[in-house]
Design a protein around this motif. Structure first.
Motif, PDB file in Angstrom:
ATOM      1  N   VAL A 253     -31.957 -22.630  56.161  1.00 52.65           N
ATOM      2  CA  VAL A 253     -31.694 -23.303  54.883  1.00 52.65           C
ATOM      3  C   VAL A 253     -30.398 -22.767  54.294  1.00 52.65           C
ATOM      4  CG1 VAL A 253     -32.536 -23.730  52.547  1.00 52.65           C
ATOM      5  CG2 VAL A 253     -34.171 -23.525  54.438  1.00 52.65           C
ATOM      6  N   VAL A 254     -29.458 -23.634  53.974  1.00 52.90           N
ATOM      7  CA  VAL A 254     -28.260 -23.161  53.284  1.00 52.90           C
ATOM      8  C   VAL A 254     -28.305 -23.465  51.781  1.00 52.90           C
ATOM      9  CG1 VAL A 254     -26.645 -22.867  55.197  1.00 52.90           C
ATOM     10  CG2 VAL A 254     -26.981 -25.127  54.235  1.00 52.90           C
ATOM     11  N   TRP A 255     -28.947 -24.528  51.419  1.00 52.22           N
ATOM     12  CA  TRP A 255     -29.220 -24.770  50.004  1.00 52.22           C
ATOM     13  C   TRP A 255     -30.327 -25.791  49.878  1.00 52.22           C
ATOM     14  CZ3 TRP A 255     -27.819 -29.734  47.930  1.00 52.22           C
ATOM     15  CH2 TRP A 255     -26.928 -30.486  48.695  1.00 52.22           C
ATOM     16  N   SER A 256     -30.847 -25.881  48.679  1.00 47.15           N
ATOM     17  CA  SER A 256     -31.826 -26.925  48.429  1.00 47.15           C
ATOM     18  C   SER A 256     -31.626 -27.444  47.017  1.00 47.15           C
ATOM     19  CB  SER A 256     -33.249 -26.432  48.674  1.00 47.15           C
ATOM     20  OG  SER A 256     -33.474 -25.203  48.042  1.00 47.15           O
ATOM     21  N   PHE A 257     -32.205 -28.576  46.763  1.00 48.87           N
ATOM     22  CA  PHE A 257     -31.962 -29.269  45.502  1.00 48.87           C
ATOM     23  C   PHE A 257     -33.248 -29.960  45.098  1.00 48.87           C
ATOM     24  CE2 PHE A 257     -30.846 -33.112  43.143  1.00 48.87           C
ATOM     25  CZ  PHE A 257     -29.992 -32.608  42.186  1.00 48.87           C
ATOM     26  N   SER A 258     -33.830 -29.488  44.035  1.00 49.65           N
ATOM     27  CA  SER A 258     -35.081 -30.057  43.562  1.00 49.65           C
ATOM     28  C   SER A 258     -34.792 -31.377  42.861  1.00 49.65           C
ATOM     29  CB  SER A 258     -35.736 -29.058  42.607  1.00 49.65           C
ATOM     30  OG  SER A 258     -36.915 -29.583  42.092  1.00 49.65           O
TER      31      SER A 258
ATOM     32  N   THR B  19     -31.741 -28.613  38.400  1.00 53.44           N
ATOM     33  CA  THR B  19     -32.717 -29.668  38.171  1.00 53.44           C
ATOM     34  C   THR B  19     -34.105 -29.036  38.127  1.00 53.44           C
ATOM     35  OG1 THR B  19     -32.560 -29.977  40.568  1.00 53.44           O
ATOM     36  CG2 THR B  19     -31.433 -31.582  39.187  1.00 53.44           C
ATOM     37  N   PRO B  20     -35.060 -29.714  37.461  1.00 53.03           N
ATOM     38  CA  PRO B  20     -36.395 -29.115  37.364  1.00 53.03           C
ATOM     39  C   PRO B  20     -37.065 -29.042  38.733  1.00 53.03           C
ATOM     40  CG  PRO B  20     -36.201 -31.125  36.007  1.00 53.03           C
ATOM     41  CD  PRO B  20     -34.970 -31.029  36.818  1.00 53.03           C
TER      42      PRO B  20
ATOM     43  N   GLN C  64     -26.401 -29.677  33.685  1.00 52.53           N
ATOM     44  CA  GLN C  64     -25.602 -30.313  34.734  1.00 52.53           C
ATOM     45  C   GLN C  64     -25.559 -29.466  36.005  1.00 52.53           C
ATOM     46  OE1 GLN C  64     -23.996 -30.034  31.375  1.00 52.53           O
ATOM     47  NE2 GLN C  64     -25.345 -31.780  31.158  1.00 52.53           N
TER      48      GLN C  64
ATOM     49  N   GLN D 257     -27.810 -17.243  47.592  1.00 52.23           N
ATOM     50  CA  GLN D 257     -28.179 -18.589  48.040  1.00 52.23           C
ATOM     51  C   GLN D 257     -28.663 -19.387  46.852  1.00 52.23           C
ATOM     52  OE1 GLN D 257     -30.035 -19.065  51.779  1.00 52.23           O
ATOM     53  NE2 GLN D 257     -31.159 -20.890  51.193  1.00 52.23           N
ATOM     54  N   LYS D 258     -28.298 -20.664  46.854  1.00 52.80           N
ATOM     55  CA  LYS D 258     -28.714 -21.537  45.762  1.00 52.80           C
ATOM     56  C   LYS D 258     -30.034 -22.218  46.112  1.00 52.80           C
ATOM     57  CE  LYS D 258     -27.223 -24.929  42.429  1.00 52.80           C
ATOM     58  NZ  LYS D 258     -26.487 -24.888  41.184  1.00 52.80           N
ATOM     59  N   LEU D 259     -31.039 -21.987  45.294  1.00 52.85           N
ATOM     60  CA  LEU D 259     -32.364 -22.551  45.517  1.00 52.85           C
ATOM     61  C   LEU D 259     -32.481 -23.898  44.800  1.00 52.85           C
ATOM     62  CD1 LEU D 259     -34.532 -19.318  45.173  1.00 52.85           C
ATOM     63  CD2 LEU D 259     -33.093 -20.098  47.058  1.00 52.85           C
ATOM     64  N   GLY D 260     -33.601 -24.551  45.043  1.00 52.02           N
ATOM     65  CA  GLY D 260     -33.794 -25.911  44.554  1.00 52.02           C
ATOM     66  C   GLY D 260     -33.708 -26.071  43.060  1.00 52.02           C
TER      67      GLY D 260
ATOM     68  N   ILE E 163     -23.193 -31.178  40.386  1.00 51.88           N
ATOM     69  CA  ILE E 163     -23.790 -32.475  40.069  1.00 51.88           C
ATOM     70  C   ILE E 163     -22.733 -33.322  39.375  1.00 51.88           C
ATOM     71  CG2 ILE E 163     -25.650 -33.671  38.836  1.00 51.88           C
ATOM     72  CD1 ILE E 163     -27.306 -31.121  38.989  1.00 51.88           C
TER      73      ILE E 163
ATOM     74  N   TYR F  25     -29.012 -38.719  41.885  1.00 52.72           N
ATOM     75  CA  TYR F  25     -28.027 -37.678  41.639  1.00 52.72           C
ATOM     76  C   TYR F  25     -26.855 -37.878  42.596  1.00 52.72           C
ATOM     77  CZ  TYR F  25     -31.969 -35.106  39.535  1.00 52.72           C
ATOM     78  OH  TYR F  25     -33.046 -34.723  38.784  1.00 52.72           O
TER      79      TYR F  25
ATOM     80  N   LYS G  17     -19.088 -25.341  47.049  1.00 51.42           N
ATOM     81  CA  LYS G  17     -20.346 -25.018  47.731  1.00 51.42           C
ATOM     82  C   LYS G  17     -21.394 -24.457  46.789  1.00 51.42           C
ATOM     83  CE  LYS G  17     -19.089 -24.282  52.532  1.00 51.42           C
ATOM     84  NZ  LYS G  17     -19.203 -23.380  53.684  1.00 51.42           N
ATOM     85  N   PRO G  18     -22.657 -24.825  46.915  1.00 57.08           N
ATOM     86  CA  PRO G  18     -23.088 -25.899  47.806  1.00 57.08           C
ATOM     87  C   PRO G  18     -22.865 -27.278  47.191  1.00 57.08           C
ATOM     88  CG  PRO G  18     -25.007 -24.922  46.763  1.00 57.08           C
ATOM     89  CD  PRO G  18     -23.807 -24.171  46.262  1.00 57.08           C
ATOM     90  N   TYR G  19     -22.864 -27.372  45.869  1.00 55.36           N
ATOM     91  CA  TYR G  19     -22.662 -28.676  45.255  1.00 55.36           C
ATOM     92  C   TYR G  19     -22.422 -28.504  43.761  1.00 55.36           C
ATOM     93  CZ  TYR G  19     -27.311 -28.107  43.286  1.00 55.36           C
ATOM     94  OH  TYR G  19     -28.378 -27.612  42.589  1.00 55.36           O
TER      95      TYR G  19
END
Ligand SMILES: O=C(O)c1cc(C(=O)O)c2c(n1)C(=O)C(=O)c1cc(C(=O)O)[nH]c1-2
Ligand SMILES: O=C(O)c1cc(C(=O)O)c2c(n1)C(=O)C(=O)c1cc(C(=O)O)[nH]c1-2
Lengths: 588, 588
Positions: free
Chosen positions: B53-58, A577-578, A574, A512-515, B98, B87, B94-96
């Motif tokens: 939660v499938v992904w998150s993006f800080s 993100t922090p 790219q 799983q991709k975290l923040g 940038i 952004y 998946k998931p993204y």
């Protein structure tokens, strides 16, 4: 529960008990052996596909989130990079209530002195207290129940560039902590403080007179070839040992039966070898076995004499008993920055094996006669010469990311860097509190830049001294590893994927991709509900990750000591993100 | 797909089409009607228990994360509070990945001018461009595909305290944007710019001469009792209208058939009514229907004349057709800070109903003859008198958190504040770029402090003018609402719980605690995989949440305009931590 029990005289007893409890995660490396192995098996190869985020907790900080939380009883202790905020979370009320929060007062000048990012590798627990090192050099003891300060001491002098990024360790009635700042000419050392009062107990320097480096009478008795008395000054020209680096920003492990604890020292300063000519620069780049009571060294083994590459020896020593030849040996296994995996007798420092675990080209191997690297002269960094294609890079075949050992598979799991570099030594002038690096680095992918991937996660057989499987990763694997009885190994990627792979085959079972990117170390614990959880920090940073955490000049690949170019070429900025949060996973 | 199609002459057409597409979320409020209703139903009362939660993006920012992302085609646009980084995320891989990142250059002095937190309520899309307002007052158009700047204009003068926190809206060939800074004596207005060039089209002030406020010939024709020409100056003493507030930091909606767009203006400045004596201070605290082409007002209705409480009228107008009496009426429904829910004829401003949706005690009701509040004189704020127990507080019965409307249940879903206050007006001296507040606030829970809860999430029947169900919440519900065809309503809490409740009953069906408190607005969209996802920002802040996001003096409950005491008493700073990320949920 903890409060009701009489406090043990020595913190060891409690920590040993907690370390053996599969539900707890009482120290950074899970246990004194530093195996990062959890006996929990609810989350297994069979069930992991159901694993998902059950809660998360933002630390309120950005930058690299190294280290991991602790779980003691039903309390979790979460830490952050600078400003080094600590949170105590009560897990009994789901998912948590914040018991207390503590942010130390510290000198913001520490930020500029943290040339590898403002990281902290976490806190230690012992005798009802939480111990944290602050970036500006304080060691602080907090009441684990209230967060109140119990004592604090100045371990480092920030005006001289002395920072703390490493985690302390609690042994006996002491807390032991190192110092960072090799790139500021800091003289490496570790200090022991009384756990109750903070009173200094001993200090053991990495180099200097024998009285400073604290040698036992039988120091290196079994391995005189590793060096003896007087070498802490003799292997240096003049008084250069005073600016000699050998800092101690890595991990500690401890063997209570042998009454020895283990750690490694960093590279010598400055990186310009000219000023350190004429000897091995002992005891930089060295692994140690010391007596906790006195701090005295029973043995020391320098892996990279007269280092010219920044091959710190600070990576962890993992204590496992292995069948070597016909005997079961008490070993310490260490994956060094210099690209070699060392298996030592942890009681004596005897080198049992030393083989590359990543691609390297600076040494033809380790001479079995004297345990010294057989150097390739053209790959030695020199003043005024841009030496091309040196592997591994100064970031090491492995950096601070700690490996795990699984007693079922008998394998080590290691996040590695697939990096090489061009390196040029430069004159550096010592000026207290300012950089004293003396090197210019251009860092790129492995096999002299030919590879498309910048890291690998590998399974390592310590007896055969070879990889069993490997997973190529786009980025260096800067997160620690966690092995569990569920047959799983967990690790994170710099672009934020938490992955669970089959411990025997390396097959990816879940991700799983975290923040934000992961440079922390996953842990496993049992909640008060007796369910297994996996927790990991998300928050990109550390040396390689710094360009993804802060804005650096676009056109300078050598910025951040070469991280800028390497991260840019890999595409890291790219790709994440922090951020900064703890993420907790479970099955339901 | 978007690129291949000929660009419509007016952005409307594309936005109407996208707004009607259940898979897209092309504007902050989903559609021009601002219903925040999604026709997606994969995630439903039946399936939501599987949601995770499938992904998150800080976002790399801390502070309050208001607003929400946009989804246009397979691209998601994520924004952050100051520094207002945008952004573009390609969701196909998946998931993204940038696609681009854009951080505007701006004056950091904007931070100090943002007295309610450095929030941004998001970006707008139109004609292949992304429009963002920066905290320091710029409106910037970016190429949606590349992130390159297309044009930028100075909408606000930061030296005068003019900031932007509200989201722009795209209508026809214009982008329309407001201004914040009522507490700095800013003179409220909205501006329209040419979508292609940024050329100014018109500016409509909230108060001042008729030429400035732009009135249609038939202004308020149907409702002359709401006021007419000349009142933008006549209802003010002297030239106080020049410092008169009436800022425009809220939401816009638009009815293309009526060719009217709608929004509200903020409270008048300063809060000290003495300096504004002698009139209603029009058109502060006012709802508007304006012609987009010219900016001219077809109608305006002031809800709170001669405001003394900070009852901004900036909350959204949601455009729905409702059976009122025997007729189907084209309505706008508005939940005002002053505690009343207004249902208006959106073509004329006629007040069809006005009833309290939260506990209030400053007015006995709204007089059906002249649509004015029947004030309780003792609850009017006065210079030098600490008026106790005024409900709602200046934070409003509802603040910026937008409500949703479900055409299936015919109900509105509204996050509300259960807050009262002691308020004292004070002399304020105007000094450009410095605070010009003139009020001292102590804010506490509802029913004059007797309640234990600080917020409620309610379902509101606009025809009967009453609640259908309500959920008491420990904290004000500062997040927006989302209703879906899955029979669900989503909202977030200040301590970070995202909740899904049954739209008909309010029964809690699913919840999860995110890394930081939620003040953003959940959205629903279809991924390129044709699966439904829910997305929401986590990141505590905004007025009530500010004390959980930044350190404020412990002993000053009046700090942050009363948020400090209210947040402290509610326990918010002990319940969540600052953060900033987008979290995306799905079923598998
Ligand atoms: O010489 C030192 O004192 C010192 C300190 C640190 C540190 O404190 O993090 C690092 C290093 N060196 C170093 O060489 C290195 O590769 C490194 C990586 C990291 C990291 O956190 O990613 N820190 C450090
Ligand atoms: O008068 C103004 O210009 C102005 C601006 C803002 C803003 O820009 O966010 C708020 C307010 N007033 C205000 O009264 C208010 O309650 C408020 C809450 C918030 C928030 O984001 O939580 N902003 C604002």
């Amino acid at each position: 529960i903890l409060l009701a029990m009489p406090l043990p005289l020595q913190a060891n007893e409690e920590l040993l008990r907690l370390g053996a409890d599969p539900g707890q995660w009482p120290m950074q490396a899970k246990n004194y052996e530093a195996t990062r192995y959890s006996e929990l098996d609810q989350i297994s190869a069979r069930t992991v596909e159901r694993m998902h985020v059950v809660w998360s907790f933002s630390t309120g900080a950005l930058r690299g989130h190294e280290g991991g939380p602790l779980v003691i009883g039903s309390t979790m202790y979460v830490h952050s990079p600078f400003p080094n905020t600590i949170y105590a979370l009560d897990l009994r009320q789901k998912p948590y209530t914040i018991l207390w929060k503590y942010t130390p007062e510290q000198k913001p000048s520490a930020i500029a002195a943290a040339c590898y990012d403002t990281v902290s590798r976490g806190v230690a627990y012992g005798m009802g207290k939480i111990f944290l090192g602050t970036l500006d050099g304080q060691l602080i003891a907090l009441d684990a129940h209230t967060g109140n300060e119990v004592w604090k001491v100045k371990q480092g002098e920030i005006a001289r560039g002395e920072t703390i990024t490493g985690a302390p360790i609690v042994i006996k009635d002491m807390v032991i902590i190192g110092i960072s700042g090799g790139e500021f000419g800091v003289r490496g050392r570790i200090n022991a403080y009384d756990i109750q009062t903070g009173k200094p107990r001993w200090v053991a320097y990495s180099q200097g007179p024998d009285d400073d480096i604290l040698l036992e009478g039988d120091f290196n008795k079994e391995c005189p070839r590793h060096g003896g008395e007087g070498e802490g000054t003799r292997s240096w020209p003049g008084e250069q040992w005073k600016l000699g680096g050998g800092t101690t920003w890595g991990w500690f492990s401890y063997d209570p039966d042998l009454d020895l604890f283990h750690y490694g020292t960093g590279n010598p300063g400055s990186w310009n070898t000219e000023v350190r000519k004429g000897g091995d620069n002992k005891w930089s780049c060295t692994l140690w076995g010391r007596r906790p009571g006195t701090g005295k060294a029973r043995w020391a083994f320098q892996m990279t004499p007269w280092d010219s590459w920044g091959y710190d020896g600070t990576n962890e020593l993992i204590l496992v008993d292995l069948p070597i030849g016909n005997a079961k040996r008490k070993c310490a296994v260490h994956f060094d920055k210099n690209g070699f995996a060392y298996t030592l007798d942890r009681g004596t420092g005897e080198v049992l094996s030393a083989v590359p675990f990543v691609y390297e080209n600076w040494a033809k191997g380790i001479n079995r006669g004297d345990d010294r690297p057989i150097e390739v002269p053209e790959k030695r960094a020199k003043l005024g010469v841009d030496v091309k294609g040196v592997c591994p890079s100064s970031m090491g075949g492995k950096n601070q990311q700690p490996a795990a050992y699984d007693p079922e598979t008998h394998l080590f799991y290691v996040g590695t860097n697939n990096l090489c570099m061009d390196i040029q030594a430069m004159e550096a002038k010592y000026n207290p509190g300012t950089p004293y690096v003396g090197a210019d680095l251009l860092i790129y992918s492995g096999h002299e830049g030919r590879d498309k991937y910048y890291g690998e996660f590998i399974a390592w057989d310590p007896v055969k001294g070879r990889r069993v499987w490997e997973i190529q990763e786009r980025f260096p694997v800067w997160s620690g590893a966690l092995a569990t009885a569920g047959g799983l190994v967990f690790y994170g990627t710099l672009d934020g994927w938490l992955k669970a792979v089959d411990a025997r085959t390396g097959v990816l079972l879940w991700q799983q991709k975290l923040g934000s990117g992961i440079v922390g170390n996953p842990i496993a614990f049992l909640g008060p509900d007796n369910k297994e959880y996996i927790a990991v920090y998300s928050g990109v940073g550390g040396w390689f990750g710094l360009p993804a955490a802060v804005s650096l000049p676009k056109d300078d690949p050598r910025a951040a000591m070469g991280a800028n170019g390497a991260a840019d070429n890999s595409g890291l900025p790219q790709s994440t993100t922090p951020g900064g949060e703890l993420v907790v996973f479970g099955l339901d």
